[in-house]
Design an enzyme around this catalytic site. Sequence first.
Site, PDB file in Angstrom:
ATOM      1  N   TYR A 119       4.192  -0.402   5.151  1.00 37.07           N
ATOM      2  CA  TYR A 119       4.665  -1.587   5.871  1.00 37.07           C
ATOM      3  C   TYR A 119       3.723  -2.771   5.657  1.00 37.07           C
ATOM      4  O   TYR A 119       3.569  -3.616   6.530  1.00 37.07           O
ATOM      5  CB  TYR A 119       4.815  -1.327   7.373  1.00 37.07           C
ATOM      6  N   HIS A 120       3.103  -2.857   4.480  1.00 38.56           N
ATOM      7  CA  HIS A 120       2.115  -3.906   4.191  1.00 38.56           C
ATOM      8  C   HIS A 120       2.547  -4.752   2.990  1.00 38.56           C
ATOM      9  O   HIS A 120       1.740  -5.068   2.126  1.00 38.56           O
ATOM     10  CB  HIS A 120       0.752  -3.275   3.908  1.00 38.56           C
ATOM     11  N   SER A 121       3.799  -5.132   2.921  1.00 36.59           N
ATOM     12  CA  SER A 121       4.316  -5.864   1.767  1.00 36.59           C
ATOM     13  C   SER A 121       3.698  -7.256   1.664  1.00 36.59           C
ATOM     14  O   SER A 121       3.619  -7.987   2.655  1.00 36.59           O
ATOM     15  CB  SER A 121       5.833  -5.998   1.864  1.00 36.59           C
ATOM     16  N   HIS A 139       0.835  -1.192   0.000  1.00 32.63           N
ATOM     17  CA  HIS A 139       0.000   0.000   0.000  1.00 32.63           C
ATOM     18  C   HIS A 139       0.872   1.244   0.000  1.00 32.63           C
ATOM     19  O   HIS A 139       1.908   1.291   0.675  1.00 32.63           O
ATOM     20  CB  HIS A 139      -0.906  -0.001   1.228  1.00 32.63           C
TER      21      HIS A 139
END
Length: 619
Positions: free
Chosen positions: A540-542, A317
Amino acid sequence: MLVTNVCPDNADIVICGGGGAGCVIATRLAEARPDLSILLLEQGPDNREATRLQRPLDSLFWLFQKNPYLKWIDCEPEVELGGRQPRIPVGNILGGGTSINTLMYNTPAASDFDDWNQPGWTYKDLEPLIRKSIKFTSPERPGSSPHSEEGIFEVSRGGHSVSYGDAHAKACRLVLGNAVETDNVTTYRNGHCFGRQPKLITVDGKRSNVADAYLHPTKAKNLIVVTGITIDKVDLTGTRATGVSVIGNIQPAAAFGKSERYARTVTANRLVILTCGTLGTPAVLERSGIGSPEVLNSAGVAVRVDLPGVGHDLDDHQLICPMYRAKEGYYEPFDEYARGVRSVKDPIDAQYDKTGKGVAASNGFDFGMKIRPTKQEIESMGPAFTKYWDRIGVNKPDKPLYSNVILPYFYSYRPPPDGKYFCIGGFHNYPASRGSVHISTSDPFALPKATTGFLSRPEDLPVHVWYYKKQREYSRRLPFYQGEEPDSHPRFDAKSPARLRDVNDLNQTDKPVAEDHIIYSAEDDKAIEQYVKENVATAYHSIGTCAMKKRENHGVVDEKLNVYGVNGLKVADLSICPSNIGSNTTSVVLLIAENAADIFLDELKEPLKNQEKVLKAKL
């Protein structure tokens, strides 16, 4: 259960990576199959050594203060970002990201899972696992949310609620049109709403993390957790995974990297499971000779399995965080706490130590919104986006194009300046752009090379422009708004009606938005685009680098999480997501792990030879 830094040389099941997924899977397998030996390997230390991480607000601000339980991957320079190198954090501690994140709980759209188009992974399949994993009593009417008191991982409203809830609701009503006002935005069903945001905080005011919720309370005697262990590669005999090569440390885990290392081969009698995360699992596979021949040859690794999907389609994101000046004294002194003002921080910490309540038992993320564009706004974003949204979201009202929360403080890599602030942290839920992550060497201690790919597709930039305008209209309708913090906003011309405001030029309004809104020129839109290119960052949503889809479509695993071309090797973490999830990732990694554990337990009922026959038929 035993937590140690001494690694045994064999186990029935070896799980590589003690983050969110690994902790859940290890616990579920060990408790359900006491006849099997379960080994969980984690590079970082035991999270119980890091007591500061248990304190919600204090640990949140630690994220930007050289937190020793994080590793940072500096991406390659990216043309679309003007040569910038985005940074991606990776948790390096038992519990993974849940031990060091911003404590924000959110849930995706139900249709996100249906869009995966994988047997056994629809929302209907996964909904029972929400009740099994998450412990949260939703304040909404019965049946509106799948949450319950049955789960293990606690979610709550935290030990404090900020004082501007009515002001937030009023501003949302003026700006968001027909958005639903709710006491819980985490229902999996509503993509256009505003209201209360639960937190990854226990009812007694501590950080909710997967290691404390699942792993540490277990009574399973067949589970060994080894910290201070780096996974070098998966060992293959022919097409079967027979174990893993590791590098450990004879000192306590917290001292990892500061004393003599040792290498060891750990035999897996039944199964190897990779749960090293979106950025770690592809690296382990590639060092094992599983991946794109071009990548492997460049890194000096012999090709064992030609699987080009490994490390492909890194998805994240895209985040922007405009900041605003706020009136002094209007709400709680979060900024003073972050700056370490003793007269403010000490009594807040004392209250927390005594009661588990107060400002320190919160992250401040109490109110948020999920936003979908109107038909007119969709058209304004151009034909590329319109075509894209028609395909993925226009007829799926549970999908928010953008999600955000209001943070009642200055939140940035920059040191907090004097004064009082608030920040609107928002992210694009369904970007079309993709990146990649690959090894460049066989050294297991070398960080991989990553590219976010942010803004590399024309569908994405107009979404940020639309959202920037929306959040600014919301912000200036808050009664404590005192203008924009200039360094975190576009550089508009001083004579433009869209110019930034200060205390003497607020242009604040209580009128309906239809009667009073900022007019942006084409030049202003270009300024916003430039701002996005200079500031867009990871949320931080890999996800997505070992996708669960067909091999010919750059898939890495099938619906049973088998790595194509290998027997006895599974992947079960956020890397398997085959398409976007409109949410923070904690709720998703729990569902992946719970479903994976059920899949593995079902297969483990069969003798090993029968399993291999089934897998060989697929190879």
